[in-house]
Design a protein around this motif. Structure first.
Motif, PDB file in Angstrom:
ATOM      1  N   ASN A  91       0.821  -1.213   0.000  1.00 26.17           N
ATOM      2  CA  ASN A  91       0.000   0.000   0.000  1.00 26.17           C
ATOM      3  C   ASN A  91       0.852   1.259   0.000  1.00 26.17           C
ATOM      4  OD1 ASN A  91      -2.766  -1.192   2.095  1.00 26.17           O
ATOM      5  ND2 ASN A  91      -2.464  -1.276  -0.110  1.00 26.17           N
ATOM      6  N   ASP A  95       0.887   4.025  -3.083  1.00 21.15           N
ATOM      7  CA  ASP A  95       0.481   5.416  -2.852  1.00 21.15           C
ATOM      8  C   ASP A  95       1.564   6.414  -3.222  1.00 21.15           C
ATOM      9  OD1 ASP A  95      -1.949   4.496  -1.951  1.00 21.15           O
ATOM     10  OD2 ASP A  95      -1.477   4.707   0.176  1.00 21.15           O
ATOM     11  N   THR A 135      -9.932   2.345 -11.595  1.00 22.06           N
ATOM     12  CA  THR A 135     -10.487   3.212 -10.549  1.00 22.06           C
ATOM     13  C   THR A 135     -10.226   2.734  -9.131  1.00 22.06           C
ATOM     14  OG1 THR A 135     -12.619   2.052 -10.591  1.00 22.06           O
ATOM     15  CG2 THR A 135     -12.359   3.933 -12.094  1.00 22.06           C
ATOM     16  N   LYS A 137      -8.107   2.378  -6.006  1.00 21.18           N
ATOM     17  CA  LYS A 137      -6.931   3.104  -5.505  1.00 21.18           C
ATOM     18  C   LYS A 137      -5.783   2.177  -5.165  1.00 21.18           C
ATOM     19  CE  LYS A 137      -5.544   6.430  -1.892  1.00 21.18           C
ATOM     20  NZ  LYS A 137      -4.613   5.594  -1.099  1.00 21.18           N
ATOM     21  N   ASN A 138      -6.062   1.073  -4.501  1.00 19.32           N
ATOM     22  CA  ASN A 138      -5.019   0.133  -4.099  1.00 19.32           C
ATOM     23  C   ASN A 138      -5.336  -1.262  -4.623  1.00 19.32           C
ATOM     24  OD1 ASN A 138      -5.065   2.185  -1.415  1.00 19.32           O
ATOM     25  ND2 ASN A 138      -3.047   1.638  -2.205  1.00 19.32           N
ATOM     26  N   ASN A 141      -5.227  -4.451  -2.459  1.00 19.53           N
ATOM     27  CA  ASN A 141      -6.361  -4.687  -1.570  1.00 19.53           C
ATOM     28  C   ASN A 141      -7.462  -5.448  -2.296  1.00 19.53           C
ATOM     29  OD1 ASN A 141      -4.773  -3.003  -0.035  1.00 19.53           O
ATOM     30  ND2 ASN A 141      -6.357  -1.495   0.378  1.00 19.53           N
ATOM     31  N   GLU A 165     -16.135  -2.197  -5.553  1.00 21.11           N
ATOM     32  CA  GLU A 165     -17.164  -1.315  -4.973  1.00 21.11           C
ATOM     33  C   GLU A 165     -18.028  -2.085  -3.998  1.00 21.11           C
ATOM     34  OE1 GLU A 165     -19.389   0.735  -7.950  1.00 21.11           O
ATOM     35  OE2 GLU A 165     -17.606   1.411  -9.031  1.00 21.11           O
ATOM     36  N   LEU A 169     -14.088  -1.109  -1.108  1.00 14.45           N
ATOM     37  CA  LEU A 169     -12.722  -0.627  -1.293  1.00 14.45           C
ATOM     38  C   LEU A 169     -12.740   0.808  -1.815  1.00 14.45           C
ATOM     39  CD1 LEU A 169     -11.018  -3.747  -2.923  1.00 14.45           C
ATOM     40  CD2 LEU A 169     -11.200  -3.141  -0.500  1.00 14.45           C
ATOM     41  N   THR A 170     -11.653   1.512  -1.631  1.00 12.30           N
ATOM     42  CA  THR A 170     -11.574   2.913  -2.044  1.00 12.30           C
ATOM     43  C   THR A 170     -11.528   3.029  -3.562  1.00 12.30           C
ATOM     44  OG1 THR A 170     -10.378   3.485  -0.015  1.00 12.30           O
ATOM     45  CG2 THR A 170     -10.278   5.064  -1.836  1.00 12.30           C
ATOM     46  N   ILE A 171     -12.503   3.746  -4.115  1.00 13.82           N
ATOM     47  CA  ILE A 171     -12.592   3.979  -5.549  1.00 13.82           C
ATOM     48  C   ILE A 171     -12.273   5.451  -5.813  1.00 13.82           C
ATOM     49  CG2 ILE A 171     -14.075   3.874  -7.582  1.00 13.82           C
ATOM     50  CD1 ILE A 171     -13.481   1.149  -6.296  1.00 13.82           C
ATOM     51  N   VAL A 172     -11.471   5.702  -6.836  1.00 16.34           N
ATOM     52  CA  VAL A 172     -11.058   7.070  -7.139  1.00 16.34           C
ATOM     53  C   VAL A 172     -11.329   7.392  -8.601  1.00 16.34           C
ATOM     54  CG1 VAL A 172      -9.263   7.130  -5.363  1.00 16.34           C
ATOM     55  CG2 VAL A 172      -8.705   6.325  -7.673  1.00 16.34           C
ATOM     56  N   TYR A 176      -6.858  10.621 -10.531  1.00 14.70           N
ATOM     57  CA  TYR A 176      -6.002  10.458  -9.351  1.00 14.70           C
ATOM     58  C   TYR A 176      -4.640   9.891  -9.743  1.00 14.70           C
ATOM     59  CZ  TYR A 176      -4.023   7.999  -5.305  1.00 14.70           C
ATOM     60  OH  TYR A 176      -3.171   7.509  -4.340  1.00 14.70           O
TER      61      TYR A 176
END
Length: 348
Positions: A91, A95, A135, A137-138, A141, A165, A169-172, A176
């Motif tokens: 991670n 990032d 989309t 982010k990680n 994960n 989704e 999980l984090t969607i960006v 980004y």
């Protein structure tokens, strides 16, 4: 009485010979616990010239590598799982815009960022992988979620994003992942291309392929895990997928042998099944991790297609021994053992 003595002597001789035979067929290095736990990471291998890396740039890479590996080391030191250590370590690298994964992913020919990732549990041989997402982010994960929360091993593109989704999980926004550095790399690559479409993998691409990230770890419970995350190859087309999400090529872990993460020219790592091959050499030929890694990376891989198999691996075996083998001029890498000893390297 003599018969009894002869029988005792014969029995002791037989047992001694059997013990010697057993020892000669086992790799003593693999039977000795070197570290209670250990962790190793890479930030990609490639043909890097030290002259092209200023002291400030080298410092930035080393600082991020240290930050990442210390996260995993702390998890392992506190008794956490190798899976957690691998995921959380990656991670940090995802990032960072320094590496070709997550935030720093390279651009495709269409000017998009497409991510691939995989993770494997050495205890259960369960694995998860995602390919071509834009989309998430990680991606590492997502790979772990696929492994633990779906009946599948690999999901791709829109389906993988929908699953991400659903798992919260984090969607960006795809914006980004935009970095000026990677866009300029795409522009340079396009400018150097031969007019023919078949020249996708030209010398410029060969010289600039590095940045994929990966981690392998052994925890205090004796469990191995490995993970790999990447943005793929600059200027890739047609939905190209490399070795990073392919279990056995880009990632492999087995508690009986080792955990491996690969980096390099993916097509050749797939054809050579590099990560699994190292484990297989340990299991079937009784090689040590160091011997197996050297054989695959320095001998087998370069023999594919007249030396086009370029790259490297990081790995840890069931006893905490670490290998960092590469046939290029450099590989971003770092290790830590149960004594807290830290090593960071970039060039050969």
């Amino acid at each position: 009485m003599k018969k009894v003595i002869y029988l005792i002597v014969f029995s002791l001789t037989f047992l001694s010979c059997k013990k010697e035979t057993s020892n000669s067929n086992s790799n003593i290095k693999d039977d000795v616990k070197t570290n209670e736990f250990s962790i190793v990471i890479h930030g990609g291998a490639g043909f890097m010239k030290e002259d092209n890396f200023s002291p400030e740039k080298q410092k930035a890479y080393k600082k991020k590598l240290e930050e990442a590996i210390r996260v995993g080391y702390t998890i392992l030191k506190d008794g956490g799982s190798s899976l957690d250590a691998v995921e959380k370590t990656i991670n940090i690298l995802e990032d960072s815009p320094l590496f070709n994964a997550g935030k720093g992913a390279v651009f495709t020919n269409e000017g998009t960022n497409e991510h691939d990732a995989s993770i494997m549990d050495g205890k259960t041989l369960n694995a998860g992988a995602s390919a071509g997402t834009k989309t998430v982010k990680n991606p590492i994960n997502l790979a772990r979620a696929i492994m633990e929360k779906s009946p599948h091993v690999m999901l791709a593109r829109e389906g993988a994003e929908t699953f991400a989704e659903d798992q919260g999980l984090t969607i960006v926004d795809p914006e980004y992942f935009f970095t000026e550095k990677r866009m300029k790399a795409l522009e340079r690559t396009k400018a150097s291309e031969n007019k023919k479409v078949t020249a996708l993998y030209d010398a410029t691409l060969k010289a600039s392929k590095f940045g994929t990230v990966g981690c392998a770890a052994l925890d205090k419970h004796g469990n191995l895990a490995a993970g790999t995350s990447t943005g793929g190859m600059t200027n890739k087309r047609w939905g190209r997928i490399g070795d990073s999400p392919i279990i056995g090529a880009g990632t492999y872990a087995n508690n009986n042998t080792c955990a491996v993460s690969s980096t390099g020219w993916g097509e050749y790592f797939i054809r050579g099944m590099v990560a699994y091959d190292i484990s297989a050499l340990m299991a079937y030929k009784n090689l040590s991790l160091k011997e197996a890694a050297h054989e695959v990376i320095q001998n087998k891989l370069p023999s594919i297609d007249e030396g086009q198999g370029n790259g490297g691996i990081i790995a840890v075996d069931k006893n905490g021994n670490i290998a960092m083998e590469f046939n290029t001029s450099g590989m971003f890498r770092a290790t830590m053992n149960d004594k807290g000893e830290l090593y960071i390297g970039i060039f050969k």
